[in-house]
Scaffold this motif. Structure first.
Motif, PDB file in Angstrom:
ATOM      1  N   LEU A  29      63.632 -24.547  95.796  1.00  0.00           N
ATOM      2  CA  LEU A  29      64.044 -24.939  94.337  1.00  0.00           C
ATOM      3  C   LEU A  29      62.933 -24.560  93.402  1.00  0.00           C
ATOM      4  O   LEU A  29      63.394 -24.820  91.974  1.00  0.00           O
ATOM      5  N   SER A  40      63.446 -20.612  88.055  1.00  0.00           N
ATOM      6  CA  SER A  40      63.985 -21.476  89.429  1.00  0.00           C
ATOM      7  C   SER A  40      64.663 -22.668  88.776  1.00  0.00           C
ATOM      8  O   SER A  40      64.753 -23.195  87.385  1.00  0.00           O
ATOM      9  N   ALA A  41      65.470 -23.504  89.697  1.00  0.00           N
ATOM     10  CA  ALA A  41      66.120 -24.810  89.450  1.00  0.00           C
ATOM     11  C   ALA A  41      64.968 -25.593  88.905  1.00  0.00           C
ATOM     12  O   ALA A  41      65.365 -26.388  88.196  1.00  0.00           O
ATOM     13  N   ALA A  42      63.759 -25.732  89.699  1.00  0.00           N
ATOM     14  CA  ALA A  42      62.901 -26.656  89.163  1.00  0.00           C
ATOM     15  C   ALA A  42      62.419 -26.570  87.689  1.00  0.00           C
ATOM     16  O   ALA A  42      62.151 -27.462  86.879  1.00  0.00           O
TER      17      ALA A  42
END
Length: 93
Positions: A29, A40-42
């Motif tokens: 993530l 990123s998703a983070a």
């Protein structure tokens, strides 16, 4: 005897999830030991959290907790909880 074996298998599975699965999932993530990975998703989660909080990520928020776990891993207590949950679920099956 079968329930004891099931609980042991569940505990081993829980330990595997806690020590391998969680860090791998968080890294995928974008929650890494070096910080949140760009793009990123983070990073998207962090951006949303910062906008919602007026520019900063609140301590104790989901993003902050996931980054902490991504950087340092699960605490001993959290690892034990995952192992216990794995044993409990396996003993029911």
């Amino acid at each position: 005897m079968t329930s004891i074996l099931s609980a042991a298998v569940g505990a081993v599975a829980g330990l595997g999830v806690a020590t391998v699965g969680v860090p791998v999932a968080l890294a995928a993530l974008g929650f890494t030991g070096a910080g949140i990975a760009a793009g990123s998703a983070a990073a998207a989660m962090m951006s949303s959290a910062a906008v919602a909080n007026g520019g900063g990520v609140a301590a104790g928020s989901l993003v902050a907790v996931l980054q902490s776990v991504g950087a340092a891993g699960l605490s001993t207590a959290a690892t034990e909880a995952v192992v216990a949950a794995g044993a409990a679920v396996a003993s029911l099956v």
